[in-house]
Scaffold this motif. Structure first.
Motif, PDB file in Angstrom:
ATOM      1  N   VAL A  33     -35.430  16.084  15.080  1.00  0.00           N
ATOM      2  CA  VAL A  33     -34.226  15.401  14.357  1.00  0.00           C
ATOM      3  C   VAL A  33     -33.464  16.454  13.451  1.00  0.00           C
ATOM      4  O   VAL A  33     -34.340  17.355  12.705  1.00  0.00           O
ATOM      5  CB  VAL A  33     -34.568  14.205  13.509  1.00  0.00           C
ATOM      6  CG1 VAL A  33     -35.239  14.561  12.499  1.00  0.00           C
ATOM      7  CG2 VAL A  33     -33.310  13.554  13.244  1.00  0.00           C
ATOM      8  N   ALA A  34     -32.303  16.913  13.928  1.00  0.00           N
ATOM      9  CA  ALA A  34     -31.574  18.120  13.285  1.00  0.00           C
ATOM     10  C   ALA A  34     -30.179  17.471  12.623  1.00  0.00           C
ATOM     11  O   ALA A  34     -29.484  16.693  13.477  1.00  0.00           O
ATOM     12  CB  ALA A  34     -31.400  19.164  14.017  1.00  0.00           C
ATOM     13  N   GLY A  35     -29.480  18.437  11.790  1.00  0.00           N
ATOM     14  CA  GLY A  35     -28.298  18.127  11.466  1.00  0.00           C
ATOM     15  C   GLY A  35     -27.968  19.175  10.381  1.00  0.00           C
ATOM     16  O   GLY A  35     -28.792  19.950   9.762  1.00  0.00           O
ATOM     17  N   GLN A  36     -26.646  19.025  10.020  1.00  0.00           N
ATOM     18  CA  GLN A  36     -25.878  19.899   9.224  1.00  0.00           C
ATOM     19  C   GLN A  36     -25.110  19.318   7.732  1.00  0.00           C
ATOM     20  O   GLN A  36     -24.681  18.196   8.257  1.00  0.00           O
ATOM     21  CB  GLN A  36     -24.854  20.817   9.815  1.00  0.00           C
ATOM     22  CG  GLN A  36     -25.685  21.801  10.906  1.00  0.00           C
ATOM     23  CD  GLN A  36     -25.942  21.196  12.171  1.00  0.00           C
ATOM     24  OE1 GLN A  36     -25.340  20.231  12.354  1.00  0.00           O
ATOM     25  NE2 GLN A  36     -27.239  21.385  12.515  1.00  0.00           N
ATOM     26  N   SER A  37     -25.194  19.723   6.900  1.00  0.00           N
ATOM     27  CA  SER A  37     -24.806  19.060   5.834  1.00  0.00           C
ATOM     28  C   SER A  37     -25.053  17.543   5.376  1.00  0.00           C
ATOM     29  O   SER A  37     -26.257  17.382   5.358  1.00  0.00           O
ATOM     30  CB  SER A  37     -23.175  19.089   5.967  1.00  0.00           C
ATOM     31  OG  SER A  37     -22.281  18.729   4.876  1.00  0.00           O
ATOM     32  N   LEU A  38     -24.287  16.583   5.519  1.00  0.00           N
ATOM     33  CA  LEU A  38     -24.780  15.245   5.519  1.00  0.00           C
ATOM     34  C   LEU A  38     -25.714  15.184   6.759  1.00  0.00           C
ATOM     35  O   LEU A  38     -26.675  14.094   6.436  1.00  0.00           O
ATOM     36  CB  LEU A  38     -23.486  14.312   5.447  1.00  0.00           C
ATOM     37  CG  LEU A  38     -22.894  13.838   4.176  1.00  0.00           C
ATOM     38  CD1 LEU A  38     -21.718  12.974   4.469  1.00  0.00           C
ATOM     39  CD2 LEU A  38     -23.882  13.415   3.042  1.00  0.00           C
ATOM     40  N   GLY A  39     -25.479  15.560   7.933  1.00  0.00           N
ATOM     41  CA  GLY A  39     -26.448  15.356   8.911  1.00  0.00           C
ATOM     42  C   GLY A  39     -27.703  16.150   8.514  1.00  0.00           C
ATOM     43  O   GLY A  39     -28.881  15.349   8.965  1.00  0.00           O
ATOM     44  N   GLY A  40     -27.615  17.200   7.990  1.00  0.00           N
ATOM     45  CA  GLY A  40     -29.093  17.646   7.286  1.00  0.00           C
ATOM     46  C   GLY A  40     -29.933  16.775   6.132  1.00  0.00           C
ATOM     47  O   GLY A  40     -31.109  16.668   6.640  1.00  0.00           O
ATOM     48  N   LEU A  41     -29.084  16.126   5.481  1.00  0.00           N
ATOM     49  CA  LEU A  41     -29.549  15.030   4.777  1.00  0.00           C
ATOM     50  C   LEU A  41     -30.186  13.934   5.643  1.00  0.00           C
ATOM     51  O   LEU A  41     -31.376  13.229   5.302  1.00  0.00           O
ATOM     52  CB  LEU A  41     -28.872  14.680   3.775  1.00  0.00           C
ATOM     53  CG  LEU A  41     -29.408  13.722   2.619  1.00  0.00           C
ATOM     54  CD1 LEU A  41     -30.082  14.322   1.613  1.00  0.00           C
ATOM     55  CD2 LEU A  41     -28.204  12.910   2.199  1.00  0.00           C
ATOM     56  N   THR A  42     -29.489  13.561   6.444  1.00  0.00           N
ATOM     57  CA  THR A  42     -29.923  12.546   7.287  1.00  0.00           C
ATOM     58  C   THR A  42     -30.903  12.753   8.151  1.00  0.00           C
ATOM     59  O   THR A  42     -32.071  11.876   7.985  1.00  0.00           O
ATOM     60  CB  THR A  42     -28.659  12.212   8.480  1.00  0.00           C
ATOM     61  OG1 THR A  42     -27.476  11.747   7.770  1.00  0.00           O
ATOM     62  CG2 THR A  42     -29.342  11.043   9.405  1.00  0.00           C
ATOM     63  N   ALA A  43     -31.154  13.908   8.750  1.00  0.00           N
ATOM     64  CA  ALA A  43     -32.442  14.218   9.300  1.00  0.00           C
ATOM     65  C   ALA A  43     -33.424  14.311   8.243  1.00  0.00           C
ATOM     66  O   ALA A  43     -34.711  14.043   8.692  1.00  0.00           O
ATOM     67  CB  ALA A  43     -32.003  15.889   9.856  1.00  0.00           C
ATOM     68  N   LEU A  54     -29.635  15.173  17.483  1.00  0.00           N
ATOM     69  CA  LEU A  54     -28.726  16.260  16.772  1.00  0.00           C
ATOM     70  C   LEU A  54     -27.436  15.472  16.516  1.00  0.00           C
ATOM     71  O   LEU A  54     -26.784  14.928  17.102  1.00  0.00           O
ATOM     72  CB  LEU A  54     -28.507  17.447  17.776  1.00  0.00           C
ATOM     73  CG  LEU A  54     -27.535  18.421  17.260  1.00  0.00           C
ATOM     74  CD1 LEU A  54     -28.154  19.191  15.804  1.00  0.00           C
ATOM     75  CD2 LEU A  54     -27.134  19.427  18.309  1.00  0.00           C
ATOM     76  N   GLY A  55     -27.317  15.597  15.077  1.00  0.00           N
ATOM     77  CA  GLY A  55     -25.903  14.831  14.468  1.00  0.00           C
ATOM     78  C   GLY A  55     -24.804  15.742  15.150  1.00  0.00           C
ATOM     79  O   GLY A  55     -24.940  16.745  15.486  1.00  0.00           O
ATOM     80  N   ASP A  56     -23.596  15.019  14.882  1.00  0.00           N
ATOM     81  CA  ASP A  56     -22.192  15.653  15.203  1.00  0.00           C
ATOM     82  C   ASP A  56     -22.239  16.013  16.657  1.00  0.00           C
ATOM     83  O   ASP A  56     -21.801  17.513  16.830  1.00  0.00           O
ATOM     84  CB  ASP A  56     -21.906  16.702  14.128  1.00  0.00           C
ATOM     85  CG  ASP A  56     -22.002  16.261  12.673  1.00  0.00           C
ATOM     86  OD1 ASP A  56     -21.102  15.402  12.590  1.00  0.00           O
ATOM     87  OD2 ASP A  56     -22.635  16.700  11.939  1.00  0.00           O
ATOM     88  N   GLY A  57     -22.488  15.265  17.667  1.00  0.00           N
ATOM     89  CA  GLY A  57     -22.421  15.620  18.898  1.00  0.00           C
ATOM     90  C   GLY A  57     -21.241  16.106  19.516  1.00  0.00           C
ATOM     91  O   GLY A  57     -20.830  16.882  20.458  1.00  0.00           O
ATOM     92  N   LEU A  75     -30.129  14.631  22.513  1.00  0.00           N
ATOM     93  CA  LEU A  75     -29.199  13.436  22.330  1.00  0.00           C
ATOM     94  C   LEU A  75     -28.334  13.568  21.048  1.00  0.00           C
ATOM     95  O   LEU A  75     -28.829  13.906  20.050  1.00  0.00           O
ATOM     96  CB  LEU A  75     -30.166  12.204  22.459  1.00  0.00           C
ATOM     97  CG  LEU A  75     -31.334  12.202  23.380  1.00  0.00           C
ATOM     98  CD1 LEU A  75     -32.129  10.969  23.008  1.00  0.00           C
ATOM     99  CD2 LEU A  75     -30.524  11.735  24.716  1.00  0.00           C
ATOM    100  N   ALA A  76     -27.158  13.684  20.970  1.00  0.00           N
ATOM    101  CA  ALA A  76     -26.224  13.846  19.891  1.00  0.00           C
ATOM    102  C   ALA A  76     -25.363  12.979  19.695  1.00  0.00           C
ATOM    103  O   ALA A  76     -24.211  13.017  20.429  1.00  0.00           O
ATOM    104  CB  ALA A  76     -25.427  15.367  20.086  1.00  0.00           C
ATOM    105  N   PRO A  77     -25.449  11.922  18.864  1.00  0.00           N
ATOM    106  CA  PRO A  77     -24.465  11.100  18.594  1.00  0.00           C
ATOM    107  C   PRO A  77     -23.030  11.349  18.286  1.00  0.00           C
ATOM    108  O   PRO A  77     -23.027  12.598  17.452  1.00  0.00           O
ATOM    109  CB  PRO A  77     -24.769   9.887  17.637  1.00  0.00           C
ATOM    110  CG  PRO A  77     -26.612  10.257  18.011  1.00  0.00           C
ATOM    111  CD  PRO A  77     -26.695  11.686  18.131  1.00  0.00           C
TER     112      PRO A  77
END
Length: 449
Positions: free
Chosen positions: A314-324, A236-239, A267-269
């Protein structure tokens, strides 16, 4: 609250969910009662109004009699004799390009400031309020007034009449949260006290892919060391936001306790700061390699997590969503499930750091085109997008159609809200529970065992 993407222009919002300024029933009645009241009666009316507002909480939520499925939402502020302006900052509810429209109205001779909207009854969102007590007259020129009001954002704070708050990024003041009666339920709220507690650890992980070390937040479910094997894993992005600020671990504890989620490892960097987040997230091969080749093997050497891509999200929001989404495209053998919320599909290679386009994408978004060219693969995708996110709604629909045409299992959920953790929090858990639901054998298969 996240930074805006593409445009906050409310003209992009469909008429069915677009906010319409209005005056709610309680304020309307108060204005009528105050019109003919003498001074003692006016004071009593105002005190009674504030007593009701304190008891009910703010914003005030009232059904619209002639429009089933809609409610009036009235924001309130109790001013001071020095208060000149009160400004609402609400994620995609107000237009950042027209801040004067987000000014609360003052009832003369009282300390009441108010601003109401007619909204569809499933709306949820975050907001802050800024009060201006500076001296001097405000600028008369609309452009100068817009710039003046923009400076008030640094003073924006949670609503003192609303106890529901969520944190913001990079140490800013909390936001208040409203949810109209038909907003998607979040039944896990307030259910954490009796649930066994997992734990959150923060580790420093060396990353050859990034050429540096990075903090990684880790959620370990209750009883991790007590015989669990091959636990599902969420990357998950943005830990720093989810496990360091939002308290996602409490929600996970509750949902694991009642069986909505299986025990899992998160696991959230850490995103470090806004500039680092911009440099690393997006369709960056180095960051995907960091997740797949640095973080996952490092964690597998310490805890009993699965190596099965079908049980890895693999998950994320905004830029993190694009990354996922990009991670699913280039490393589907490692990430079999993608959960992308409000993905920044306006992104394309070559954008400068912080370079959010101010105009919509012309034609097909870059990553949508990459998926169209890639062909089918073992990948399960869920997309979330807010109906108040302007052209991003269309980008997510295009991604959904492209994935569906390629044969991927894909779902798209459009929620009535903005680019907002207040909406993402519940939607993240709903989608995660669906992705990690235990596989129950069909009766015929079970009978042959």
């Amino acid at each position: 609250m996240q930074a805006p993407t593409v445009s906050s222009d409310l003209s992009w919002v469909s008429e069915a969910v677009r906010p319409h300024p209005t005056t709610g029933p309680r304020v309307t009645r108060l204005l009528a009662d105050l019109a003919d009241a003498d001074a003692p009666h006016r004071e009593a009316l105002v005190n009674a109004f504030w007593a009701d507002a304190t008891r009910l909480g703010a914003p005030l939520v009232e059904p619209v009699e002639d429009a089933p499925g809609y409610h009036t939402l009235t924001f309130l502020y109790r001013g001071h004799r020095t208060t000149r302006h009160v400004l609402l900052f609400s994620n995609r509810l107000t237009d950042r390009a027209r801040l004067a429209d987000a000014l609360l109205r003052h009832i003369p001779g009282t300390d009441i400031w108010h601003l109401g909207f007619r909204l569809r009854a499933d709306h949820r969102g975050a907001y802050r309020i800024a009060a201006d007590i500076s001296t001097g007259e405000p600028p008369a020129d609309p452009a100068r007034l817009q710039e003046f009001l923009r400076t008030l954002q640094r003073y924006a704070a949670p609503d003192p009449l609303n106890s529901r708050t969520i944190p913001t990024r990079w140490g800013g003041p909390d936001c208040s949260v409203f949810a109209l009666p038909d907003a998607p339920p979040q039944p896990w709220e307030g259910r954490t006290a009796e649930a066994p507690h997992g734990r959150v650890e923060r580790h420093r992980v060396d990353s050859p892919a990034l050429g540096t070390a990075r903090d990684v937040w880790v959620y370990l479910p209750p009883g991790t060391a007590a015989g669990h094997r091959d636990l599902p894993v969420l990357v998950l992005g943005d830990g720093d936001m989810w496990l360091g600020g939002m308290g996602l671990q409490d929600t996970l504890d509750a949902l694991i306790a009642d069986g909505t989620l299986p025990p899992l490892i998160v696991l959230a960097p850490d995103s470090v700061d806004n500039a680092t987040r911009w440099r690393e997230m997006g369709a960056r091969d180095s960051y995907v390699s960091f997740l797949a080749d640095d973080v996952l093997p490092w964690a597998a050497g310490r805890w009993p997590l699965t190596t099965d891509p079908r049980r890895t999200v693999v998950a994320g929001q905004s830029l993190g969503g694009l990354t996922a989404l990009y991670a699913g495209l280039v490393r589907a053998e490692r990430f079999g499930n993608v959960l992308a919320q409000s993905p920044s599909l306006w992104w394309h290679p070559g954008l400068p750091v912080g370079g959010v386009p101010q105009t919509p994408v012309v034609g097909e978004p870059w990553l949508v085109g990459r998926y169209a060219q890639a062909g089918p693969r073992e990948l399960n995708v869920h997309l979330d997008v807010g109906l108040h996110e302007g052209p991003m709604v269309g980008y997510s629909r295009a991604m959904h159609e492209t994935l569906r045409a390629a044969g991927h299992p894909v779902t798209l959920r459009e929620f009535n809200g903005g680019h907002d953790y207040a909406c993402w929090h519940g939607a993240l858990l709903d989608a995660l529970a669906a992705m990690l639901a235990p596989v129950i054998p069909a009766p015929e298969a079970a009978a042959t065992r």
